[in-house]
Design a protein around this motif. Structure first.
Motif, mmCIF file in Angstrom:
data_model
loop_
_atom_site.group_PDB
_atom_site.id
_atom_site.type_symbol
_atom_site.label_atom_id
_atom_site.label_comp_id
_atom_site.label_asym_id
_atom_site.label_seq_id
_atom_site.Cartn_x
_atom_site.Cartn_y
_atom_site.Cartn_z
ATOM 1 N N ALA A 101 -24.763 19.673 -17.190
ATOM 2 C CA ALA A 101 -24.314 19.417 -15.819
ATOM 3 C C ALA A 101 -23.898 20.748 -15.190
ATOM 4 N N PRO A 102 -24.149 20.946 -13.954
ATOM 5 C CA PRO A 102 -24.635 20.040 -12.926
ATOM 6 C C PRO A 102 -26.150 20.090 -12.756
ATOM 7 N N TRP A 103 -26.872 20.678 -13.678
ATOM 8 C CA TRP A 103 -28.319 20.848 -13.533
ATOM 9 C C TRP A 103 -29.061 19.571 -13.861
#
Length: 70
Positions: free
Chosen positions: A66-68
């Protein structure tokens, strides 16, 4: 590496075409997946997937932190 960085900076093509680099790296990844699964695999280069092999296809990607996300 220098050629790649120069290509990015100048927005020109690198010495080797990007497609060649992609296919070269893919062969290494496919070999590693076959070794981990300890079996022969069939590869569809157009779809870039293993036909009818969910276990092998799961190994083509990994979860992103996160946040990917994709």
């Amino acid at each position: 590496m220098r050629n790649f960085l120069d290509a990015v900076k100048s927005r020109r093509d690198p010495v080797a075409p990007v497609e060649v680099g992609h296919r070269s790296a893919t062969v290494c990844h496919l070999g590693n997946i076959a070794m981990l699964l300890k079996r022969k695999l069939r590869w569809d280069p157009t779809r870039e997937q293993f036909p009818d092999d969910a276990e092998a296809n799961r190994m083509l990607t990994r979860p992103m932190r996160a946040p990917w996300h994709l």
